[in-house]
Motif scaffolding. Structure first.
Motif, PDB file in Angstrom:
ATOM      1  N   LYS A 102      -4.121  -7.944   1.145  1.00  0.00           N
ATOM      2  CA  LYS A 102      -4.222  -6.583   1.056  1.00  0.00           C
ATOM      3  C   LYS A 102      -3.324  -5.662   0.200  1.00  0.00           C
ATOM      4  CE  LYS A 102      -7.262  -6.372   5.330  1.00  0.00           C
ATOM      5  NZ  LYS A 102      -7.299  -7.883   5.216  1.00  0.00           N
ATOM      6  N   GLN A 162       0.890  -0.998   0.090  1.00  0.00           N
ATOM      7  CA  GLN A 162      -0.147   0.070   0.044  1.00  0.00           C
ATOM      8  C   GLN A 162       0.782   1.377   0.027  1.00  0.00           C
ATOM      9  OE1 GLN A 162      -3.047   0.303  -0.495  1.00  0.00           O
ATOM     10  NE2 GLN A 162      -3.668  -1.992  -0.278  1.00  0.00           N
ATOM     11  N   ARG A 169      -1.895  -3.883  -3.221  1.00  0.00           N
ATOM     12  CA  ARG A 169      -2.407  -2.915  -4.329  1.00  0.00           C
ATOM     13  C   ARG A 169      -2.017  -3.140  -5.537  1.00  0.00           C
ATOM     14  NH1 ARG A 169      -0.418   2.164  -5.634  1.00  0.00           N
ATOM     15  NH2 ARG A 169       1.197   2.228  -3.808  1.00  0.00           N
TER      16      ARG A 169
END
Length: 329
Positions: free
Chosen positions: A221, A140, A223
């Protein structure tokens, strides 16, 4: 008395005796077929735990249990881009109690690069279960916002862009090299033994980008930056494709169920039927929907033909890329 049996009676007795033997054989055969599986069935996964292959194998096993009964056990055998697990499967007894998760990398890519000791022809194909395009992804907090950023960095800093894969010769590796070749750039390949180790390397800043399926992106999780496809995913409409960036590359991860060559046809039929029931069940669809890996069922004959076509296509591509002599790491 036997001496008093007429010719007609003899013929009648022989007829009934033959019928009884035939009935007995059919009954025994039916009982044996209905009994499968009497013992736990092992599904060899040619990668370590935590990656797309492992996740999809466990979901399939869950619903196969419900479709055909019996206990199914997942056994992860990672290493050498999946070739270690595939060789173990090839050597297993073809009795239906050792199956394997076929994945594009181990089954068709590795044999196209080097002598693995097996090809797609060494396995009986039972069913195809999923198909999903690769996606490039980053943590992220990465400075990269899209594929163009990654390619621009590689162009400006030759061999300084580091990318991880689950092994040399995997589709993850080939897809990234295809991108670098089309963009006339270079990058440093860092192979790991599994997708889980690859993700750990990414999160630990050992590599800058990785490519895997949306399953991995959601699981950890990460990106997404772009999809190795000519069409955007319905579940991720904001993520551009490689084709939109000017690099017409398609790289799709597919998987299914296979077995050592010589599996009895009645067991193939039993597993194929159970697989179709499992993959098309509402429970299976519900389990894979959050992972963006929709069901994609193929029967035994269709899956075998598909594997043959994929093997021929990628063997040619690997030779053109000049990586056919690479050794596994």
């Amino acid at each position: 008395m036997i001496l008093g049996i007429t010719t007609l009676n003899r013929k009648t007795l022989i007829k009934y005796a033959t019928l009884l033997v035939a009935t007995s054989v059919l009954s025994t055969s039916a009982t044996a077929q209905n009994a499968y599986p009497e013992n736990p069935v092992t599904i060899l996964v040619p990668f370590g735990p935590g990656g797309t292959s492992d996740i999809m194998a466990r979901i399939l096993a869950k619903h196969l249990r419900q479709a055909m009964g019996g206990n199914l056990i997942i056994d992860n055998k990672g290493g050498a881009g999946g070739a270690i697990g595939m060789m173990q499967l090839k050597r297993a007894k073809p009795d239906g109690y050792t199956l394997g998760l076929s994945v594009i990398g181990p089954e068709v890519l590795q044999p196209g690069m080097r002598k693995t000791g097996y090809t797609y022809q060494d396995f009986d194909h039972i069913c195809g279960t999923y198909s999903v395009p690769l996606m490039m992804m980053v943590p992220q907090d990465s400075a990269f916002k899209n594929l163009q950023d990654v390619v621009a960095f590689a162009e400006k800093h030759p061999k300084q862009l580091t990318y991880g894969t689950s092994g040399t010769g995997t589709l993850l590796h080939i897809a990234m090299e295809m991108l670098m070749k089309q963009a006339d750039s270079t990058a440093l390949h860092v192979p790991y033994k599994s997708s889980a180790e690859m993700v750990t390397g990414l999160m630990g800043k050992q590599v800058m980008v990785i490519s895997d399926t949306t399953t991995v992106a959601k699981q950890y999780k990460l990106r997404p930056l772009g999809i190795f496809s000519d069409q955007r995913l319905e579940s991720s409409p904001q993520v551009a494709t490689t084709k939109e960036g000017g690099w017409p590359i398609q790289a799709t991860i597919w998987g299914g169920l296979i077995a050592p060559k010589g599996l009895p046809q009645d067991i193939v039929a039993t597993l194929e039927t159970a697989c179709e029931k499992a993959v098309n069940s509402e429970g299976y669809k519900a389990d894979v929907e959050p992972l963006d890996t929709p069901p994609h069922f193929m029967g035994a004959k269709a899956f075998a033909a598909f594997a043959k076509a994929e093997s021929e296509k990628y063997s040619k591509l690997i030779k053109e890329m000049g990586i056919s002599n690479e050794k596994p790491q």
